[in-house]
Design a protein around this motif. Structure first.
Motif, PDB file in Angstrom:
ATOM      1  N   CYS A   1     -33.909  -9.320 -16.251  1.00 46.67           N
ATOM      2  CA  CYS A   1     -33.275  -9.596 -15.322  1.00 46.67           C
ATOM      3  C   CYS A   1     -31.175  -8.102 -15.196  1.00 46.67           C
ATOM      4  O   CYS A   1     -30.973  -8.413 -16.628  1.00 46.67           O
ATOM      5  CB  CYS A   1     -32.623 -11.410 -14.991  1.00 46.67           C
TER       6      CYS A   1
ATOM      7  N   CYS B   1     -30.961 -17.458 -12.457  1.00 45.07           N
ATOM      8  CA  CYS B   1     -29.803 -16.785 -11.692  1.00 45.07           C
ATOM      9  C   CYS B   1     -30.393 -17.446 -10.286  1.00 45.07           C
ATOM     10  O   CYS B   1     -29.681 -17.223  -9.617  1.00 45.07           O
ATOM     11  CB  CYS B   1     -30.054 -15.056 -11.863  1.00 45.07           C
TER      12      CYS B   1
ATOM     13  N   CYS C   1     -33.523 -13.775 -12.892  1.00 43.90           N
ATOM     14  CA  CYS C   1     -34.432 -14.393 -13.522  1.00 43.90           C
ATOM     15  C   CYS C   1     -34.302 -15.561 -12.707  1.00 43.90           C
ATOM     16  O   CYS C   1     -33.906 -16.225 -11.866  1.00 43.90           O
ATOM     17  CB  CYS C   1     -33.723 -14.722 -15.043  1.00 43.90           C
TER      18      CYS C   1
ATOM     19  N   CYS D   1     -28.025 -11.113 -15.353  1.00 46.93           N
ATOM     20  CA  CYS D   1     -27.684 -11.909 -17.099  1.00 46.93           C
ATOM     21  C   CYS D   1     -28.478 -11.119 -17.844  1.00 46.93           C
ATOM     22  O   CYS D   1     -27.778 -11.974 -19.114  1.00 46.93           O
ATOM     23  CB  CYS D   1     -28.639 -13.519 -16.505  1.00 46.93           C
TER      24      CYS D   1
ATOM     25  N   ASN E   1     -31.194 -11.771 -19.285  1.00 51.50           N
ATOM     26  CA  ASN E   1     -32.429 -13.290 -19.375  1.00 51.50           C
ATOM     27  C   ASN E   1     -33.923 -12.148 -19.327  1.00 51.50           C
ATOM     28  O   ASN E   1     -33.789 -11.047 -18.668  1.00 51.50           O
ATOM     29  CB  ASN E   1     -32.421 -14.056 -18.413  1.00 51.50           C
TER      30      ASN E   1
HETATM   31 ZN   LIG Z   1     -30.968 -13.895 -14.614  1.00 47.24          ZN
END
Ligand SMILES: [Zn+2]
Ligand SMILES: [Zn+2]
Lengths: 198, 198
Positions: free
Chosen positions: B56, B71, B68, B59, B61
């Protein structure tokens, strides 16, 4: 919050012996952080094993060719045949380079508990190999476990009618010990002191 | 005597955290004996992760979509941002379902020993997220290790100029403990008792 793909990979890894759910998750993280240096090589290695490896129809070893490298190696003494439970046992004995003959992999051991019967193992194939002749000695290299020894005893009865010497690894093996976990010294001693089955 | 394919797979597995050469060999045997039920699923899972997962860009992830699932989830409170070292820490906190906000993954921790400096982590991206506004609280959820706490201290200094409340997980965490290994009860307690950074 991990995606279904990550869950699936975590579960597939967690089913490997030696890994649990937590260490599988760690392994997945490790792979995700190192996509080029860890994930890609593991994927390629797994793919190569899946695509290229076959089970040797003679001995049960796993190799790129059938017959396998051991079976087709002319320097090996075809008169001595070492019977093992698993492919890993074949590798363990072969790493020690102490046995100059060929192998036969049963694919497991007799087990009342797990419902594994003689017909579930490559025992008929073993009998046919011995029946075909040219073999002087059969080494029963089962694990020193109750089930391994039960299997060895059963095999000895099945092949005692053939003109071969039946031996088994000396009981220098620690009780409960499994071949694949032993050091080479212990393996060497056990192999040197192998004795005829009573 | 194992083939190069098996050696390569054994080595790739042995480099996973939690597996050594011996357990990797066991794992390979396990896979070879269960080509349909273990090797094929692991190969497919690894391939899916390799093909479908992306990091992502908001963030850090790892998910099938960018941004993601965390988010892009409208039910999450975008005003609270939890900063973690690794994706596994995000998952650990998310499994506990105790934190209703969003996350930011640093991708590691500052470490003089390993030569990991601020520019090696997603710290500038964190500063930009906070600078963009809309965030009231930043939870520094580093591991309770020396390096984790050094990282938290550094982050607190970097973001103290913004109008956000900076908190960190309560030190109910055992010293030396790593988030991903803690039970949910400990995590819950540490999160509930989070306190402002002095
Ligand atoms: Zn994210
Ligand atoms: Zn063979």
């Amino acid at each position: 919050m991990a995606s279904p793909e990550i869950d699936a990979l975590t579960q597939a890894l967690a089913r490997l012996p030696g890994l649990g759910p937590r260490s599988a998750r760690r392994a997945v993280l490790h792979l995700l952080k190192r996509r080029e240096t860890a994930l890609a090589p593991l994927l390629a290695a797994l793919d190569a094993v899946n695509e290229r490896l076959v089970t040797c129809s003679t001995c049960g070893n796993v190799d790129t060719n059938d017959p396998c490298g051991v079976c087709s190696d002319p320097r090996r003494d075809g008169r001595a045949l070492c019977v093992v439970e698993e492919v890993a046992d074949l590798w363990a004995l072969d790493r020690s380079r102490l046995f100059p003959g060929r192998f036969h992999v049963l694919g497991g051991k007799l087990s009342a508990l797990e419902g594994i019967r003689p017909e579930d193992l490559a025992i008929d194939a073993l009998v046919r190999r011995i029946e075909a002749g040219g073999i002087d000695e059969v080494v029963l290299a089962m694990n020193a476990t109750l089930e391994g020894q039960t299997t060895a005893h059963y095999l000895a009865e099945r092949i005692e009618r053939f003109p071969v010497r039946i031996t088994q690894l000396a009981h220098g093996l620690p009780v409960g010990g499994e071949l694949d976990y032993l050091d080479e010294g212990t393996l060497a001693q056990a192999l040197r002191a192998r004795r005829p089955v009573a």
